[in-house]
Design a protein around this motif. Structure first.
Motif, PDB file in Angstrom:
ATOM      1  N   THR A  61       0.821  -1.213   0.000  1.00 23.37           N
ATOM      2  CA  THR A  61       0.000   0.000   0.000  1.00 23.37           C
ATOM      3  C   THR A  61       0.853   1.260   0.000  1.00 23.37           C
ATOM      4  O   THR A  61       0.570   2.223  -0.703  1.00 23.37           O
ATOM      5  N   PHE A  62       1.919   1.241   0.805  1.00 22.05           N
ATOM      6  CA  PHE A  62       2.742   2.443   0.967  1.00 22.05           C
ATOM      7  C   PHE A  62       4.078   2.368   0.226  1.00 22.05           C
ATOM      8  O   PHE A  62       4.966   3.183   0.467  1.00 22.05           O
ATOM      9  N   ASN A  63       4.218   1.387  -0.662  1.00 21.60           N
ATOM     10  CA  ASN A  63       5.448   1.230  -1.451  1.00 21.60           C
ATOM     11  C   ASN A  63       6.689   1.169  -0.563  1.00 21.60           C
ATOM     12  O   ASN A  63       7.686   1.849  -0.804  1.00 21.60           O
ATOM     13  N   ILE A  64       6.613   0.344   0.476  1.00 24.41           N
ATOM     14  CA  ILE A  64       7.740   0.165   1.397  1.00 24.41           C
ATOM     15  C   ILE A  64       8.474  -1.097   0.978  1.00 24.41           C
ATOM     16  O   ILE A  64       7.869  -2.168   0.819  1.00 24.41           O
ATOM     17  N   LEU A  65       9.778  -0.992   0.804  1.00 25.86           N
ATOM     18  CA  LEU A  65      10.567  -2.143   0.407  1.00 25.86           C
ATOM     19  C   LEU A  65      10.645  -3.151   1.548  1.00 25.86           C
ATOM     20  O   LEU A  65      10.722  -2.782   2.721  1.00 25.86           O
ATOM     21  N   THR A  66      10.644  -4.442   1.191  1.00 26.86           N
ATOM     22  CA  THR A  66      10.806  -5.489   2.191  1.00 26.86           C
ATOM     23  C   THR A  66      12.271  -5.503   2.617  1.00 26.86           C
ATOM     24  O   THR A  66      13.159  -5.526   1.772  1.00 26.86           O
ATOM     25  N   PRO A  67      12.515  -5.482   3.940  1.00 25.01           N
ATOM     26  CA  PRO A  67      13.911  -5.467   4.382  1.00 25.01           C
ATOM     27  C   PRO A  67      14.603  -6.797   4.085  1.00 25.01           C
ATOM     28  O   PRO A  67      13.977  -7.858   4.082  1.00 25.01           O
ATOM     29  N   THR A  68      15.891  -6.710   3.841  1.00 22.22           N
ATOM     30  CA  THR A  68      16.680  -7.924   3.649  1.00 22.22           C
ATOM     31  C   THR A  68      16.817  -8.607   5.009  1.00 22.22           C
ATOM     32  O   THR A  68      16.642  -7.958   6.053  1.00 22.22           O
ATOM     33  N   PRO A  69      17.152  -9.896   5.023  1.00 26.53           N
ATOM     34  CA  PRO A  69      17.343 -10.573   6.317  1.00 26.53           C
ATOM     35  C   PRO A  69      18.401  -9.862   7.187  1.00 26.53           C
ATOM     36  O   PRO A  69      18.252  -9.782   8.398  1.00 26.53           O
ATOM     37  N   GLU A  70      19.433  -9.336   6.544  1.00 25.88           N
ATOM     38  CA  GLU A  70      20.485  -8.625   7.285  1.00 25.88           C
ATOM     39  C   GLU A  70      19.936  -7.350   7.920  1.00 25.88           C
ATOM     40  O   GLU A  70      20.230  -7.039   9.068  1.00 25.88           O
ATOM     41  N   GLU A  71      19.133  -6.601   7.160  1.00 27.90           N
ATOM     42  CA  GLU A  71      18.531  -5.374   7.687  1.00 27.90           C
ATOM     43  C   GLU A  71      17.581  -5.687   8.839  1.00 27.90           C
ATOM     44  O   GLU A  71      17.557  -4.997   9.854  1.00 27.90           O
ATOM     45  N   GLU A  72      16.812  -6.757   8.670  1.00 28.22           N
ATOM     46  CA  GLU A  72      15.870  -7.151   9.714  1.00 28.22           C
ATOM     47  C   GLU A  72      16.616  -7.539  10.995  1.00 28.22           C
ATOM     48  O   GLU A  72      16.210  -7.172  12.095  1.00 28.22           O
ATOM     49  N   GLU A  73      17.697  -8.275  10.856  1.00 24.19           N
ATOM     50  CA  GLU A  73      18.505  -8.675  12.016  1.00 24.19           C
ATOM     51  C   GLU A  73      19.094  -7.450  12.708  1.00 24.19           C
ATOM     52  O   GLU A  73      19.120  -7.363  13.943  1.00 24.19           O
ATOM     53  N   GLU A  74      19.547  -6.481  11.922  1.00 23.38           N
ATOM     54  CA  GLU A  74      20.103  -5.242  12.477  1.00 23.38           C
ATOM     55  C   GLU A  74      19.042  -4.488  13.292  1.00 23.38           C
ATOM     56  O   GLU A  74      19.315  -4.001  14.388  1.00 23.38           O
ATOM     57  N   VAL A  75      17.826  -4.433  12.783  1.00 25.00           N
ATOM     58  CA  VAL A  75      16.735  -3.771  13.494  1.00 25.00           C
ATOM     59  C   VAL A  75      16.419  -4.516  14.784  1.00 25.00           C
ATOM     60  O   VAL A  75      16.214  -3.911  15.838  1.00 25.00           O
ATOM     61  N   ARG A  76      16.401  -5.855  14.724  1.00 21.81           N
ATOM     62  CA  ARG A  76      16.106  -6.644  15.934  1.00 21.81           C
ATOM     63  C   ARG A  76      17.181  -6.462  16.997  1.00 21.81           C
ATOM     64  O   ARG A  76      16.869  -6.402  18.187  1.00 21.81           O
ATOM     65  N   LYS A  77      18.446  -6.348  16.589  1.00 21.25           N
ATOM     66  CA  LYS A  77      19.535  -6.119  17.558  1.00 21.25           C
ATOM     67  C   LYS A  77      19.408  -4.736  18.189  1.00 21.25           C
ATOM     68  O   LYS A  77      19.648  -4.568  19.370  1.00 21.25           O
ATOM     69  N   ALA A  78      19.030  -3.741  17.394  1.00 21.52           N
ATOM     70  CA  ALA A  78      18.907  -2.374  17.897  1.00 21.52           C
ATOM     71  C   ALA A  78      17.647  -2.203  18.757  1.00 21.52           C
ATOM     72  O   ALA A  78      17.585  -1.290  19.580  1.00 21.52           O
ATOM     73  N   ASN A  79      16.666  -3.092  18.569  1.00 22.00           N
ATOM     74  CA  ASN A  79      15.391  -2.989  19.300  1.00 22.00           C
ATOM     75  C   ASN A  79      15.019  -4.358  19.879  1.00 22.00           C
ATOM     76  O   ASN A  79      14.110  -5.016  19.373  1.00 22.00           O
ATOM     77  N   PRO A  80      15.676  -4.781  20.940  1.00 26.94           N
ATOM     78  CA  PRO A  80      15.421  -6.125  21.490  1.00 26.94           C
ATOM     79  C   PRO A  80      13.976  -6.337  21.949  1.00 26.94           C
ATOM     80  O   PRO A  80      13.495  -7.479  21.957  1.00 26.94           O
ATOM     81  N   TRP A  81      13.267  -5.283  22.242  1.00 21.84           N
ATOM     82  CA  TRP A  81      11.880  -5.404  22.684  1.00 21.84           C
ATOM     83  C   TRP A  81      10.979  -5.980  21.594  1.00 21.84           C
ATOM     84  O   TRP A  81       9.877  -6.474  21.876  1.00 21.84           O
ATOM     85  N   LEU A  82      11.426  -5.935  20.332  1.00 22.64           N
ATOM     86  CA  LEU A  82      10.610  -6.476  19.246  1.00 22.64           C
ATOM     87  C   LEU A  82      10.382  -7.982  19.389  1.00 22.64           C
ATOM     88  O   LEU A  82       9.385  -8.512  18.917  1.00 22.64           O
ATOM     89  N   ASP A  83      11.339  -8.671  20.013  1.00 22.06           N
ATOM     90  CA  ASP A  83      11.224 -10.126  20.171  1.00 22.06           C
ATOM     91  C   ASP A  83      10.513 -10.536  21.442  1.00 22.06           C
ATOM     92  O   ASP A  83      10.271 -11.702  21.670  1.00 22.06           O
ATOM     93  N   GLU A  84      10.175  -9.558  22.308  1.00 19.71           N
ATOM     94  CA  GLU A  84       9.471  -9.871  23.552  1.00 19.71           C
ATOM     95  C   GLU A  84       8.033 -10.272  23.255  1.00 19.71           C
ATOM     96  O   GLU A  84       7.406  -9.737  22.359  1.00 19.71           O
ATOM     97  N   LYS A  85       7.553 -11.218  24.030  1.00 22.18           N
ATOM     98  CA  LYS A  85       6.172 -11.664  23.821  1.00 22.18           C
ATOM     99  C   LYS A  85       5.355 -11.497  25.057  1.00 22.18           C
ATOM    100  O   LYS A  85       5.709 -11.396  26.121  1.00 22.18           O
TER     101      LYS A  85
END
Length: 160
Positions: free
Chosen positions: A136-160
């Motif tokens: 809808t917003f023409n946002i590129l899908t992040p590469t696995p490397e980019e996604e991993e970088e975001v998860r490392k910078a934001n550990p709360w994303l993996d909290e459940k």
């Protein structure tokens, strides 16, 4: 000012729009500018808003000045199903215009317009998967490397 009841607004593309002062003062930013500088004949510069968007903002202010809605309760400000037919039609614009309206409403500090435009985007997202939102917003899908970088910078994303 040329007339005590109007003010000239100058867009970022140096076009001037003369509007009734009561409409201009619906913007907290413009209201504060006018209080700070007083009445002057020179246009009020609005370097963050182009003429097309400024004209739409003035249309919104004019309609809502002439057709005030009943005082909304603060707790209802997060509702998405309370957009009036006129407001719905007003926000039926291309994405670029919608996002420019959000930026203008934020810069000009017109809370009802900011709420309306943000609700419109929220409705565009509501019920969609991340992939549909990206499309809808023409946002590129992040590469696995980019996604991993975001998860490392934001550990709360993996909290459940």
């Amino acid at each position: 000012m040329t007339d005590a009841k109007t003010v000239k607004l100058e867009s970022q593309d140096n076009q001037v729009l003369e509007v009734p002062i009561e409409l201009a003062k619906m913007s907290v930013t413009i209201k504060n500018m006018l209080e700070d500088i007083g009445e002057v004949a020179a246009p009020v510069p609005l370097p963050n808003v182009n003429f097309k968007i400024l004209s739409k903002v003035v249309d919104y202010c004019k309609y809502h000045h002439e057709n005030p809605s009943p005082d909304d309760k603060k707790e209802d400000s997060k509702r998405l199903d309370d957009i009036s037919p006129w407001d719905k039609k007003f926000t039926e614009v291309d994405q670029d215009t919608l996002f420019q309206l959000i930026l203008a409403a934020n810069y000009l500090d017109i809370k009802p317009l900011l709420d309306l435009t943000c609700k419109t985007v929220a409705l565009m997202i509501k019920g969609k998967s991340p992939e549909e939102i990206r499309k809808t917003f023409n946002i590129l899908t992040p590469t696995p490397e980019e996604e991993e970088e975001v998860r490392k910078a934001n550990p709360w994303l993996d909290e459940k």
